[in-house]
Design an enzyme around this catalytic site. Structure first.
Site, PDB file in Angstrom:
ATOM      1  N   ASP A  35       6.272   7.824   8.291  1.00 15.20           N
ATOM      2  CA  ASP A  35       6.729   7.183   7.056  1.00 15.20           C
ATOM      3  C   ASP A  35       5.760   6.057   6.710  1.00 15.20           C
ATOM      4  O   ASP A  35       5.655   5.070   7.442  1.00 15.20           O
ATOM      5  CB  ASP A  35       8.145   6.643   7.232  1.00 15.20           C
ATOM      6  N   GLU A  60       3.773  -0.088   8.232  1.00 15.00           N
ATOM      7  CA  GLU A  60       4.109  -1.085   7.217  1.00 15.00           C
ATOM      8  C   GLU A  60       3.056  -2.184   7.222  1.00 15.00           C
ATOM      9  O   GLU A  60       2.595  -2.610   8.278  1.00 15.00           O
ATOM     10  CB  GLU A  60       5.496  -1.664   7.500  1.00 15.00           C
ATOM     11  N   ASN A  87      -2.783  -1.412   7.565  1.00 18.18           N
ATOM     12  CA  ASN A  87      -3.141  -0.522   6.470  1.00 18.18           C
ATOM     13  C   ASN A  87      -3.139   0.906   7.009  1.00 18.18           C
ATOM     14  O   ASN A  87      -3.863   1.219   7.957  1.00 18.18           O
ATOM     15  CB  ASN A  87      -4.532  -0.914   5.944  1.00 18.18           C
ATOM     16  N   ASP A 113       4.177   0.589  -3.335  1.00 17.76           N
ATOM     17  CA  ASP A 113       3.828  -0.415  -4.339  1.00 17.76           C
ATOM     18  C   ASP A 113       3.047   0.261  -5.464  1.00 17.76           C
ATOM     19  O   ASP A 113       2.037   0.915  -5.220  1.00 17.76           O
ATOM     20  CB  ASP A 113       2.970  -1.506  -3.692  1.00 17.76           C
ATOM     21  N   LYS A 117      -1.497  -2.652 -12.664  1.00 18.16           N
ATOM     22  CA  LYS A 117      -2.756  -2.881 -13.375  1.00 18.16           C
ATOM     23  C   LYS A 117      -3.801  -1.846 -12.961  1.00 18.16           C
ATOM     24  O   LYS A 117      -3.973  -1.570 -11.781  1.00 18.16           O
ATOM     25  CB  LYS A 117      -3.271  -4.287 -13.095  1.00 18.16           C
ATOM     26  N   ASP A 149      10.344   5.170  -8.404  1.00 15.57           N
ATOM     27  CA  ASP A 149      11.075   4.960  -9.650  1.00 15.57           C
ATOM     28  C   ASP A 149      10.115   4.642 -10.789  1.00 15.57           C
ATOM     29  O   ASP A 149      10.546   4.215 -11.861  1.00 15.57           O
ATOM     30  CB  ASP A 149      12.106   3.837  -9.489  1.00 15.57           C
TER      31      ASP A 149
END
Length: 209
Positions: A35, A60, A87, A113, A117, A149
């Site tokens: 994950d 994470e 990372n 995330d 931009k 989303d």
């Protein structure tokens, strides 16, 4: 609220390799679900309880979340879950993690995330070189799951995955995995918030060909 952390920061260039799987898991031979962007780790912990016949690693970029997640699994004596800080691209590019990469059976990218931009799109976790790295390691019929989303991000992730020519989109009715292991039906904290807010969720599955 999303907490932005720049994955390209030099702070993530030097990483500690994930320990050998036989040091992390009670049974290192089990199929491995990875994950990416696991946040607090609750999603993986819930998933691991639903099916103990898999191993789970969460990656994470926010170190505090990883420390807290590993403390949780230690206190609760989970035998098939591990969390790593850093990372994801750098971690999986590390040659010391080759046995981990070779063991991957499925991967989830849930609510990453979006980096809205355009100049920051290079910070998005799904990049052509990352998908290429994964495709070279993942066996035929291995799976990638994505959820977000943000429609634009979904379209970007899907295009990046399909343009690799190593994966094809899998219809939900063709998804055949034991019901006890089904990353689609287990909700992350972000997903619960999105559903409560009555926002739309975009999701898909891709299979290694």
């Amino acid at each position: 609220m999303r907490q932005h952390v720049n994955p390209l920061s030099k702070n993530f260039f030097e990483i500690d390799p994930i320990p050998p799987l036989n040091e992390v898991f009670e049974n290192p031979q089990l199929p491995l679900h990875l994950d990416i962007g696991c946040a607090s780790g609750d999603f993986l912990m819930e998933l691991s309880l639903k099916n103990k016949n898999w191993n789970y690693i969460g990656i994470e970029i926010r170190e505090k979340l990883v420390l807290n997640a590993n403390l949780k699994i230690k206190n609760r004596e989970y035998k098939n879950v591990y969390f790593s800080f850093g990372n994801a691209i750098n971690i999986l590019n590390n040659t010391n993690n080759k046995t981990l990469i070779d063991a991957i059976t499925s991967i989830s990218f849930y609510f990453p995330d979006p980096w809205f931009k355009k100049k920051h799109h290079k910070r998005r976790v799904i990049q052509p070189e990352f998908i290429n790295l994964l495709s070279n390691a993942m066996r035929t019929r291995s799976l990638i799951f994505i959820k977000t989303d943000v429609q634009e991000l979904f379209e970007y992730m899907e295009l990046t995955i399909l343009e690799s020519l190593k994966f094809k989109k899998l219809a939900y009715e063709d998804f055949r995995v034991n019901e006890s292991f089904n990353p689609i039906k287990t909700q992350t904290k972000r997903e619960k918030y999105v559903l409560l807010s009555q926002f739309e969720i975009y999701e898909s599955i891709y299979i290694r060909i």
